[in-house]
Design a protein around this motif. Structure first.
Motif, PDB file in Angstrom:
ATOM      1  N   ARG A 101      54.391  51.948 -13.977  1.00 47.51           N
ATOM      2  CA  ARG A 101      54.841  52.436 -12.664  1.00 47.51           C
ATOM      3  C   ARG A 101      53.820  53.391 -12.026  1.00 47.51           C
ATOM      4  NH1 ARG A 101      60.023  51.031 -11.563  1.00 47.51           N
ATOM      5  NH2 ARG A 101      61.323  50.316 -13.313  1.00 47.51           N
ATOM      6  N   MET A 102      52.576  52.996 -12.116  1.00 46.26           N
ATOM      7  CA  MET A 102      51.519  53.798 -11.487  1.00 46.26           C
ATOM      8  C   MET A 102      51.569  53.600  -9.982  1.00 46.26           C
ATOM      9  SD  MET A 102      48.417  53.381 -14.274  1.00 46.26           S
ATOM     10  CE  MET A 102      47.691  54.978 -13.923  1.00 46.26           C
TER      11      MET A 102
ATOM     12  N   HIS B 202      51.483  45.291 -16.005  1.00 49.15           N
ATOM     13  CA  HIS B 202      51.464  46.486 -16.856  1.00 49.15           C
ATOM     14  C   HIS B 202      51.326  47.755 -16.016  1.00 49.15           C
ATOM     15  CE1 HIS B 202      49.502  48.844 -20.390  1.00 49.15           C
ATOM     16  NE2 HIS B 202      50.811  49.024 -20.361  1.00 49.15           N
ATOM     17  N   ILE B 203      50.407  47.719 -15.052  1.00 52.36           N
ATOM     18  CA  ILE B 203      50.157  48.910 -14.239  1.00 52.36           C
ATOM     19  C   ILE B 203      51.307  49.190 -13.272  1.00 52.36           C
ATOM     20  CG2 ILE B 203      48.677  49.871 -12.417  1.00 52.36           C
ATOM     21  CD1 ILE B 203      46.318  48.426 -13.758  1.00 52.36           C
TER      22      ILE B 203
ATOM     23  N   SER C  37      40.752  62.073 -21.562  1.00 51.78           N
ATOM     24  CA  SER C  37      41.496  61.154 -22.411  1.00 51.78           C
ATOM     25  C   SER C  37      42.905  60.887 -21.898  1.00 51.78           C
ATOM     26  CB  SER C  37      41.552  61.701 -23.842  1.00 51.78           C
ATOM     27  OG  SER C  37      42.177  62.968 -23.860  1.00 51.78           O
ATOM     28  N   GLU C  38      43.387  61.706 -20.940  1.00 46.40           N
ATOM     29  CA  GLU C  38      44.740  61.502 -20.444  1.00 46.40           C
ATOM     30  C   GLU C  38      44.842  60.314 -19.503  1.00 46.40           C
ATOM     31  OE1 GLU C  38      42.965  64.680 -17.636  1.00 46.40           O
ATOM     32  OE2 GLU C  38      42.803  64.031 -19.728  1.00 46.40           O
ATOM     33  N   TYR C  39      43.710  59.781 -19.069  1.00 45.90           N
ATOM     34  CA  TYR C  39      43.721  58.661 -18.139  1.00 45.90           C
ATOM     35  C   TYR C  39      43.830  57.333 -18.881  1.00 45.90           C
ATOM     36  CZ  TYR C  39      42.178  62.137 -14.749  1.00 45.90           C
ATOM     37  OH  TYR C  39      42.098  63.253 -13.942  1.00 45.90           O
ATOM     38  N   ARG C  40      44.601  56.426 -18.326  1.00 47.99           N
ATOM     39  CA  ARG C  40      44.751  55.094 -18.904  1.00 47.99           C
ATOM     40  C   ARG C  40      43.449  54.310 -18.785  1.00 47.99           C
ATOM     41  NH1 ARG C  40      49.550  53.688 -21.794  1.00 47.99           N
ATOM     42  NH2 ARG C  40      51.194  55.057 -21.031  1.00 47.99           N
TER      43      ARG C  40
END
Length: 243
Positions: free
Chosen positions: A33-34, A27-28, A2-5
């Motif tokens: 700032r992925m 957005h990403i 669940s921690e993954y976008r």
């Protein structure tokens, strides 16, 4: 995990195990700032989840490789289209968000004799944005589309469709919603009125179109509470057993 976008994409953005995301680029890359090597989920509105790795960026897109894919367990084994009388203020936003969390497949706001609010393109765009964000938040693999229609159009949809239609009617006292639910039925329409309810003529038109009048219990629920109660009951009684 669940921690993954989680992101939703059009199937045209996929080529085999490669994905090129354009709409989510800002957005990403700029908001979140992925970076290269980050892991995310990408869904294409088909009930599948794809666990992906970001491989690189350019000036307009994010590129990912699909690492693994599986059928989502967040989707119900039955479909529900919620027909909701348009309400005043931000109550509609609340219903969209929570109905999506409760697994609804489609939301259609309608106007009737006693509705006082109206929808427009700006509101509809906001409703669909809320639906996307709610789907991401609760881990769904399908985004519920939000539409609008007139009362007459709703009648036609009911008549020509194959779904069982349950009409939540405040003057119905003998037949409860749960009495009309069956795991053998895989598609439902759920009709709930706005603050003003329905006229007797509208009630008869819905029955003539094939709707079954049901009660939500001994208490009179607010318009924004009723769909959330009904969807919760359906989810509880119709959901498949989880091992």
């Amino acid at each position: 995990m669940s921690e993954y976008r989680r992101f939703f994409a059009d199937v045209s953005e996929r080529q085999g195990d490669k994905i090129r995301l354009v709409d989510e680029y800002n957005h990403i890359a700029r908001v979140l700032r992925m970076k290269k090597g980050d892991k995310v989920f990408v869904c294409f509105n088909d009930g599948m989840e794809h666990f992906c790795t970001i491989t690189h960026f350019d000036n307009e897109a994010v590129y990912l490789d699909i690492v693994n894919s599986w059928q989502s367990n967040a989707e119900n084994s039955f479909d529900v289209t919620l027909y909701m009388g348009i309400m005043k203020g931000d109550k509609n936003d609340l219903v969209v968000q929570k109905a999506v969390e409760l697994g609804v497949n489609k939301i259609v706001f309608f106007d009737s004799k006693y509705t006082v609010s109206k929808t427009d393109d700006k509101k509809l765009a906001r409703f669909n944005k809320i639906s996307i964000e709610a789907s991401k938040q609760c881990g769904r693999a399908v985004v519920a589309q939000v539409h609008t229609c007139t009362f007459a159009q709703m009648l036609q949809d009911i008549k020509k469709g194959n779904s069982k239609t349950l009409f939540c009617y405040e003057r119905e006292h003998s037949k409860l919603l749960q009495q009309e639910l069956s795991t053998q039925c895989k598609s439902y329409n759920l009709i709930i009125g706005s603050e003003g309810g329905f006229s007797e003529q509208e009630q008869q038109l819905l029955v003539d179109a094939g709707a079954v009048c049901v009660s939500l219990g001994q208490r009179i629920l607010r318009a924004e509470t009723a769909p959330l109660y009904a969807l919760s009951v359906m989810d509880c009684l119709l959901a498949e057993d989880v091992d």
